[in-house]
Design a protein around this motif. Structure first.
Motif, PDB file in Angstrom:
ATOM      1  N   ASN A  99       0.841  -1.179   0.000  1.00  0.00           N
ATOM      2  CA  ASN A  99       0.000   0.000   0.000  1.00  0.00           C
ATOM      3  C   ASN A  99       0.888   1.245   0.000  1.00  0.00           C
ATOM      4  O   ASN A  99       1.394   1.649   1.040  1.00  0.00           O
ATOM      5  CB  ASN A  99      -0.907   0.009   1.221  1.00  0.00           C
ATOM      6  N   PRO A 100       1.067   1.867  -1.155  1.00  0.00           N
ATOM      7  CA  PRO A 100       1.955   3.041  -1.225  1.00  0.00           C
ATOM      8  C   PRO A 100       1.480   4.201  -0.363  1.00  0.00           C
ATOM      9  O   PRO A 100       2.257   5.093  -0.055  1.00  0.00           O
ATOM     10  CB  PRO A 100       1.922   3.418  -2.709  1.00  0.00           C
ATOM     11  N   ALA A 101       0.217   4.192   0.032  1.00  0.00           N
ATOM     12  CA  ALA A 101      -0.264   5.279   0.876  1.00  0.00           C
ATOM     13  C   ALA A 101       0.244   5.155   2.307  1.00  0.00           C
ATOM     14  O   ALA A 101       0.099   6.085   3.098  1.00  0.00           O
ATOM     15  CB  ALA A 101      -1.792   5.314   0.873  1.00  0.00           C
ATOM     16  N   ASP A 102       0.825   3.987   2.633  1.00  0.00           N
ATOM     17  CA  ASP A 102       1.371   3.817   3.984  1.00  0.00           C
ATOM     18  C   ASP A 102       2.423   4.874   4.269  1.00  0.00           C
ATOM     19  O   ASP A 102       3.295   5.150   3.439  1.00  0.00           O
ATOM     20  CB  ASP A 102       2.029   2.442   4.131  1.00  0.00           C
TER      21      ASP A 102
END
Lengths: 115, 114
Positions: A99-102
């Motif tokens: 999850n790149p939004a992490d």
């Protein structure tokens, strides 16, 4: 505990020395990163580890050798460095690469000076 | 390759006022993420706010909000009611999956004056 720790805080080494930088996190994160930040410049990505396996090597010279012995620990082994390698070395971690939004949590860095 | 441009090397603002930091980026990707990170003097870098490219709604976090213009590839940060503790270097960053390869802009040094 949302802390990434790095040791040492400062390191001065000669061009013929071998030294290691250490990074540790106890957040259960499975992705860890090394960045290099020159003075008054943005961080530049060096390496990315995912589940203890090297995922990205941004064409970093072989005098920098990363190691991820377990999911909490990330090392950067240094050998035969040049004065231009003097910089702040930042470690970061995130939950995973999935999850790149992490959020990436950054450590305080190791300020390296090569003489 | 993705590039991130912050055209304001330094800015200052009076305490309690509002300031906007600019960021533009260049990419051919459709799926990506944008971030603003804050690096106070001699302190750790921390995340201020994040925006997923597929979300049209602008992200907000308390006094921090963004103006995300996807077509214009613009991602500005607005800080309302500026506080002395907001003094820091602010980096705009672009990240694309799957490897979380994050690229930072050159940074904007913000000084909040009493």
């Amino acid at each position: 505990d949302t802390e990434v720790t790095q040791t040492p805080k400062h390191l001065v080494m000669g061009m013929t020395n071998k030294k290691s930088l250490k990074c540790e996190q106890h957040m259960g994160h499975r992705a860890m990163y090394w960045y290099k930040q020159k003075a008054k410049k943005p961080p530049e990505l060096m390496f990315v580890y995912s589940y203890e396996k090297l995922s990205i090597n941004e064409s970093v010279p072989s005098r920098f050798s990363p190691e991820c012995p377990n999911s909490s620990l990330l090392n950067l082994h240094l050998h035969a460095l040049q004065p231009e390698d003097s910089a702040l070395y930042l470690c970061a971690s995130s939950e995973s690469l999935g999850n790149p939004a992490d959020e990436q949590y950054f450590g305080p860095g190791t300020r390296l000076t090569v003489t | 390759a993705q590039t991130v441009t912050q055209s304001q090397p330094e800015m200052s603002v009076q305490e309690a006022e509002t300031v906007t930091l600019s960021c533009t980026y260049d990419t051919s990707e459709s799926n990506y993420y944008l971030f603003w990170y804050k690096q106070p003097p001699s302190r750790q870098m921390i995340l201020v706010i994040r925006q997923e490219a597929y979300k049209q709604q602008n992200a907000t976090e308390n006094r921090f909000s963004v103006n995300f213009q996807k077509a214009a590839k613009s991602f500005s940060l607005k800080i309302s009611d500026s506080q002395l503790g907001d003094t820091a270097m602010y980096f705009c960053a672009f990240m694309k999956p799957p490897n979380n390869d994050m690229r930072f802009g050159a940074g904007t040094r913000l000084t909040v004056k009493p």
